[in-house]
Design an enzyme around this catalytic site. Structure first.
Site, short mmCIF file in Angstrom:
data_model
loop_
_atom_site.label_atom_id
_atom_site.label_comp_id
_atom_site.label_asym_id
_atom_site.label_seq_id
_atom_site.Cartn_x
_atom_site.Cartn_y
_atom_site.Cartn_z
N CYS A 52 48.34 24.41 9.57
CA CYS A 52 49.67 24.70 9.06
C CYS A 52 50.65 24.47 10.22
O CYS A 52 50.45 25.01 11.32
CB CYS A 52 49.76 26.15 8.58
SG CYS A 52 51.45 26.63 8.14
N ASP A 59 44.02 24.91 7.48
CA ASP A 59 44.09 24.61 6.05
C ASP A 59 42.88 23.75 5.71
O ASP A 59 42.46 22.91 6.51
CB ASP A 59 45.37 23.86 5.70
CG ASP A 59 46.60 24.73 5.77
OD1 ASP A 59 46.52 25.90 5.35
OD2 ASP A 59 47.65 24.25 6.24
N VAL A 74 37.30 -0.52 4.49
CA VAL A 74 37.45 0.39 5.62
C VAL A 74 36.04 0.78 6.08
O VAL A 74 35.16 1.03 5.27
CB VAL A 74 38.30 1.63 5.27
CG1 VAL A 74 37.63 2.52 4.25
CG2 VAL A 74 38.67 2.42 6.51
N GLU A 75 35.82 0.76 7.38
CA GLU A 75 34.51 1.13 7.93
C GLU A 75 34.42 2.66 7.89
O GLU A 75 35.33 3.35 8.35
CB GLU A 75 34.37 0.58 9.35
CG GLU A 75 32.97 0.64 9.91
CD GLU A 75 32.59 2.02 10.36
OE1 GLU A 75 31.50 2.47 9.96
OE2 GLU A 75 33.37 2.65 11.10
N SER A 76 33.33 3.18 7.35
CA SER A 76 33.26 4.61 7.02
C SER A 76 33.23 5.53 8.24
O SER A 76 33.78 6.62 8.19
CB SER A 76 32.06 4.90 6.11
OG SER A 76 30.86 4.56 6.74
N HIS A 93 50.40 20.16 3.44
CA HIS A 93 49.38 19.53 2.60
C HIS A 93 49.85 18.18 2.06
O HIS A 93 49.11 17.20 2.07
CB HIS A 93 49.03 20.42 1.40
CG HIS A 93 48.56 21.80 1.76
ND1 HIS A 93 48.02 22.13 2.96
CD2 HIS A 93 48.55 22.92 1.02
CE1 HIS A 93 47.70 23.41 2.96
NE2 HIS A 93 48.00 23.92 1.79
N GLU A 94 51.08 18.17 1.56
CA GLU A 94 51.61 16.94 0.97
C GLU A 94 51.66 15.81 2.01
O GLU A 94 51.28 14.67 1.72
CB GLU A 94 53.02 17.18 0.41
CG GLU A 94 53.08 18.21 -0.70
CD GLU A 94 53.22 19.66 -0.23
OE1 GLU A 94 53.51 20.52 -1.09
OE2 GLU A 94 53.05 19.96 0.98
#
Length: 154
Positions: A52, A59, A74-76, A93-94
Site C-alpha cells: 500500500c 497487499d 513473454v518468457e515466463s 491495486h488499480e
C-alpha cells in the site's frame, strides 16, 4: 539447422536476483514458433504481492493474465521476476494491475490481452480490477478466469 529462438535470453537458466522495482525489472521475449495460429496463453499468479503506498502494509492478489500472442511470447521466468518486483513497490491495486497489463501487451505486441486482478480485502473491501486491450478475438478458446467473487470465510 534451425534458428535458436532462445539464444538471447539472459535470465532463464541463470541465477537471477529479484529486481528491486518494476521499472528496473527486465521482461524477456522469444519468437513465437506458432505465430501462424491464434491461441490463448494464461499465466496465473495466485500469490502476487505489493505494498500500500500510504501505509506500507502488504497487499495480496490473485492475478490471471490471458493473452493471444503475435510474433512474440513473454518468457515466463522474466515474467515471474517482473511480478515479484512489485513485492516492495507501493501502488494502489488499480495501478499495479493496469501497469502489468499494459507493459506485457506493449512488450509482446500481443494481439489481445486481458488481466483479472482479484485483490484480497484490506479494510474490509476486496477490490477486483479488470482490463483488456479490445474485443475478445473470435475463434480462440479463452476460458472464464475461474475466480469466484470474494465471499469471506463462508
Amino acid at each position: 539447422m534451425s534458428e535458436n529462438i532462445y539464444q538471447d535470453l539472459k535470465q532463464l537458466g541463470a541465477n537471477t536476483a529479484l529486481p528491486d522495482d518494476p521499472d528496473t525489472a527486465e521482461l524477456e521475449r522469444v519468437k513465437n514458433p506458432q505465430a501462424d495460429v491464434d491461441y490463448n496463453v494464461r499465466f496465473v499468479a495466485p500469490e502476487f504481492t505489493s505494498l500500500c503506498p500510504m501505509t506500507g502494509q502488504p497487499d495480496f492478489a490473485h492475478l490471471v493474465i490471458d493473452y493471444v500472442p503475435g510474433e512474440w511470447l513473454v518468457e515466463s521466468k522474466s515474467l515471474k521476476l517482473y511480478l515479484g518486483s512489485f513485492r516492495n513497490h507501493g501502488a494502489f491495486h488499480e495501478d499495479c494491475t493496469i501497469t502489468i497489463a499494459r507493459r506485457i501487451a506493449e512488450f509482446t505486441e500481443a494481439k489481445w490481452l486481458r488481466i483479472g486482478g482479484y485483490w484480497y480485502p484490506r479494510g474490509g473491501i476486496p477490490i477486483d480490477v479488470f482490463y483488456q486491450t479490445g474485443e475478445m478475438p473470435k475463434g480462440v478458446w479463452i476460458p472464464d478466469q475461474g475466480v469466484p467473487p470474494y465471499r469471506g470465510r463462508g
